[in-house]
Design an enzyme around this catalytic site. Structure first.
Site, PDB file in Angstrom:
ATOM      1  N   ASP A  43       0.843  -1.198   0.000  1.00  0.00           N
ATOM      2  CA  ASP A  43       0.000   0.000   0.000  1.00  0.00           C
ATOM      3  C   ASP A  43       0.876   1.244   0.000  1.00  0.00           C
ATOM      4  O   ASP A  43       1.975   1.253   0.552  1.00  0.00           O
ATOM      5  CB  ASP A  43      -0.911  -0.004   1.239  1.00  0.00           C
ATOM      6  N   VAL A  70       1.487   1.487  -6.737  1.00  0.00           N
ATOM      7  CA  VAL A  70       1.342   0.571  -7.883  1.00  0.00           C
ATOM      8  C   VAL A  70       1.678   1.232  -9.220  1.00  0.00           C
ATOM      9  O   VAL A  70       1.803   0.549 -10.233  1.00  0.00           O
ATOM     10  CB  VAL A  70      -0.072  -0.068  -7.968  1.00  0.00           C
ATOM     11  N   TYR A 179     -13.060   6.770 -13.948  1.00  0.00           N
ATOM     12  CA  TYR A 179     -13.233   5.597 -13.081  1.00  0.00           C
ATOM     13  C   TYR A 179     -13.928   4.478 -13.846  1.00  0.00           C
ATOM     14  O   TYR A 179     -13.482   3.327 -13.825  1.00  0.00           O
ATOM     15  CB  TYR A 179     -14.048   6.005 -11.856  1.00  0.00           C
ATOM     16  N   LYS A 183     -12.210   0.925 -14.766  1.00  0.00           N
ATOM     17  CA  LYS A 183     -12.750  -0.318 -14.207  1.00  0.00           C
ATOM     18  C   LYS A 183     -13.242  -1.249 -15.304  1.00  0.00           C
ATOM     19  O   LYS A 183     -13.074  -2.461 -15.220  1.00  0.00           O
ATOM     20  CB  LYS A 183     -13.871   0.002 -13.215  1.00  0.00           C
TER      21      LYS A 183
HETATM   22  N1  LIG Z   1     -15.732   1.422  -1.651  1.00  0.00           N
HETATM   23  C1  LIG Z   1     -16.536   1.219  -2.677  1.00  0.00           C
HETATM   24  O1  LIG Z   1     -17.732   1.519  -2.640  1.00  0.00           O
HETATM   25  C2  LIG Z   1     -15.997   0.585  -3.936  1.00  0.00           C
HETATM   26  C3  LIG Z   1     -16.895   0.260  -4.942  1.00  0.00           C
HETATM   27  C4  LIG Z   1     -16.429  -0.326  -6.100  1.00  0.00           C
HETATM   28  C5  LIG Z   1     -15.081  -0.602  -6.247  1.00  0.00           C
HETATM   29  N2  LIG Z   1     -14.215  -0.273  -5.263  1.00  0.00           N
HETATM   30  C6  LIG Z   1     -12.781  -0.581  -5.475  1.00  0.00           C
HETATM   31  O2  LIG Z   1     -12.267  -1.273  -4.378  1.00  0.00           O
HETATM   32  C7  LIG Z   1     -10.858  -1.092  -4.337  1.00  0.00           C
HETATM   33  C8  LIG Z   1     -10.453  -0.770  -2.917  1.00  0.00           C
HETATM   34  O3  LIG Z   1     -11.004   0.486  -2.552  1.00  0.00           O
HETATM   35  P1  LIG Z   1     -11.621   0.788  -1.132  1.00  0.00           P
HETATM   36  O4  LIG Z   1     -13.007   1.230  -1.340  1.00  0.00           O
HETATM   37  O5  LIG Z   1     -11.331  -0.321  -0.204  1.00  0.00           O
HETATM   38  O6  LIG Z   1     -10.801   2.114  -0.763  1.00  0.00           O
HETATM   39  P2  LIG Z   1      -9.796   2.499   0.401  1.00  0.00           P
HETATM   40  O7  LIG Z   1      -9.368   3.878   0.076  1.00  0.00           O
HETATM   41  O8  LIG Z   1     -10.382   2.237   1.738  1.00  0.00           O
HETATM   42  O9  LIG Z   1      -8.588   1.481   0.169  1.00  0.00           O
HETATM   43  C9  LIG Z   1      -7.776   1.589  -0.965  1.00  0.00           C
HETATM   44  C10 LIG Z   1      -6.322   1.437  -0.556  1.00  0.00           C
HETATM   45  O10 LIG Z   1      -5.548   1.545  -1.741  1.00  0.00           O
HETATM   46  C11 LIG Z   1      -4.410   2.321  -1.453  1.00  0.00           C
HETATM   47  N3  LIG Z   1      -3.891   2.958  -2.661  1.00  0.00           N
HETATM   48  C12 LIG Z   1      -4.403   4.023  -3.338  1.00  0.00           C
HETATM   49  N4  LIG Z   1      -3.609   4.344  -4.350  1.00  0.00           N
HETATM   50  C13 LIG Z   1      -2.577   3.464  -4.329  1.00  0.00           C
HETATM   51  C14 LIG Z   1      -1.415   3.304  -5.118  1.00  0.00           C
HETATM   52  N5  LIG Z   1      -1.143   4.131  -6.119  1.00  0.00           N
HETATM   53  N6  LIG Z   1      -0.575   2.290  -4.821  1.00  0.00           N
HETATM   54  C15 LIG Z   1      -0.814   1.473  -3.772  1.00  0.00           C
HETATM   55  N7  LIG Z   1      -1.892   1.597  -2.970  1.00  0.00           N
HETATM   56  C16 LIG Z   1      -2.751   2.573  -3.251  1.00  0.00           C
HETATM   57  C17 LIG Z   1      -4.890   3.354  -0.452  1.00  0.00           C
HETATM   58  O11 LIG Z   1      -3.823   3.896   0.292  1.00  0.00           O
HETATM   59  C18 LIG Z   1      -5.851   2.540   0.387  1.00  0.00           C
HETATM   60  O12 LIG Z   1      -5.208   1.983   1.516  1.00  0.00           O
HETATM   61  C19 LIG Z   1     -10.553   0.026  -5.336  1.00  0.00           C
HETATM   62  O13 LIG Z   1     -10.037  -0.533  -6.527  1.00  0.00           O
HETATM   63  C20 LIG Z   1     -11.906   0.645  -5.578  1.00  0.00           C
HETATM   64  O14 LIG Z   1     -12.010   1.265  -6.832  1.00  0.00           O
HETATM   65  C21 LIG Z   1     -14.643   0.313  -4.106  1.00  0.00           C
END
Ligand SMILES: NC(=O)c1ccc[n+]([C@@H]2O[C@H](COP(=O)([O-])OP(=O)(O)OC[C@H]3O[C@@H](n4cnc5c(N)ncnc54)[C@H](O)[C@@H]3O)[C@@H](O)[C@H]2O)c1
Length: 277
Positions: A43, A70, A179, A183
């Site tokens: 992370d 990443v 986004y 995705k």
């Molecule tokens: N929360 C939602 O409603 C939702 C819905 C659909 C998809 N998603 C997807 O789920 C995945 C996780 O998101 P989440 O909701 O748990 O968010 P979150 O922000 O709680 O967790 C995401 C983590 O990714 C890390 N991160 C961000 N950019 C990064 C990078 N460049 N390199 C390494 N780490 C990085 C952040 O520091 C964070 O700890 C994402 O791909 C998001 O698009 C989330």
């Protein structure tokens, strides 16, 4: 036949999770580690990595962390190589790191007033934001899958799980164009990789979340008012939490899903089916 529950075993597995220090990625990590897997949280957020590794280790789980962005592919390769060396193999990789698309997103989701929509309109959407969303949410998935495949294909064994989004199947007005594009690209890429790696014992599947309470987008979903507004639109009348991913993570990471590849499983309380009352 052995016990069906044995199919879901991930004990001793070597696992890496990008974006593993928060939200859904942390949920995957906990599902794995609490069932005996050895897990590396990758992370960009150093503080969260330290805090979550400490918390999970204190709870008796075999968890380590590495601070990596990443979009830095060299650093990502090195971190995934190191995880594989630590475990002597790499069984499962979750390509999960992602960011929200910026303004325009939340207002549209909450359904009512769209106070910040103007700024998020396509006419005003900034190049920098577009590029960053694509770099992390799409190109970051490519780089993670590539790094994982280098370890999995030679062993003819592995599981790659990509976090996509309901936003790639359900088009909402102004849910940040970058986004959706990222995705949708990640979902197609995952299917492509499933086909490429199918003959090598490496399964590639995607998990597509609906609205989940995490820290994404500066933690807008932590607001109870927003949660209430969204819950009304979800057929199950509730929002999702990282714990809602434990079962699917275990399923896709284990032998239980041996004959399933190239699929995208939606975890959304039925939201993708249409609006509830
Ligand atoms: N929360 C939602 O409603 C939702 C819905 C659909 C998809 N998603 C997807 O789920 C995945 C996780 O998101 P989440 O909701 O748990 O968010 P979150 O922000 O709680 O967790 C995401 C983590 O990714 C890390 N991160 C961000 N950019 C990064 C990078 N460049 N390199 C390494 N780490 C990085 C952040 O520091 C964070 O700890 C994402 O791909 C998001 O698009 C989330």
């Amino acid at each position: 036949m052995s016990k069906i529950a044995d199919l879901f075993k991930v004990e001793g597995y070597g696992v890496a999770v990008t974006g593993g220090a928060s939200g859904i990625g942390l949920g995957y990590a906990e599902a794995m580690a609490s069932n005996g897997a050895r897990v590396t949280l990758l992370d960009v957020n150093a503080e969260r990595v330290a805090a979550e590794v400490k918390r999970l280790a204190e709870a008796g789980m075999d968890v380590r962390g590495a601070v990596v962005d990443v979009t830095d592919h060299k650093a990502l390769d090195a971190a995934i190589d190191e995880a594989a060396q630590t475990y002597g193999k790499l069984d499962v990789v979750f390509a999960n790191a992602g960011i929200d698309p910026g303004v325009g997103f939340v207002g549209a989701w909450a359904g009512a007033a769209r106070p910040r929509l103007e700024e998020g309109m396509i006419e005003n959407y900034a190049d920098e934001r577009w590029q960053r969303v694509i770099d992390i949410n799409l190109t970051g998935v490519f780089a993670t899958v590539r790094a994982a495949a280098r370890h999995m294909r030679p062993r003819k064994s592995g599981r790659i799980i990509v976090t996509t989004s309901l936003a790639d199947v359900r088009i909402e007005p102004a849910i940040g164009a970058a986004y959706m594009a990222a995705k949708a690209g990640a979902a197609i890429f995952a299917r492509n990789m499933a086909l490429e790696l199918a003959a090598y014992g490496v399964n590639v599947n995607a998990i597509s979340p609906g609205y989940i309470i995490t820290n994404i987008g500066d933690g807008h979903a932590l607001n109870p008012e927003e949660q209430k507004a969204v819950a009304k639109m979800v057929p199950q009348h509730r929002v999702g939490w990282p714990r809602d991913f434990y079962g699917i993570a275990l399923f896709l990471a284990s032998h239980a899903s041996d004959y399933i590849t190239g699929q995208e499983i939606v975890v959304d309380g039925g939201w993708g089916l249409g609006f509830a009352d």
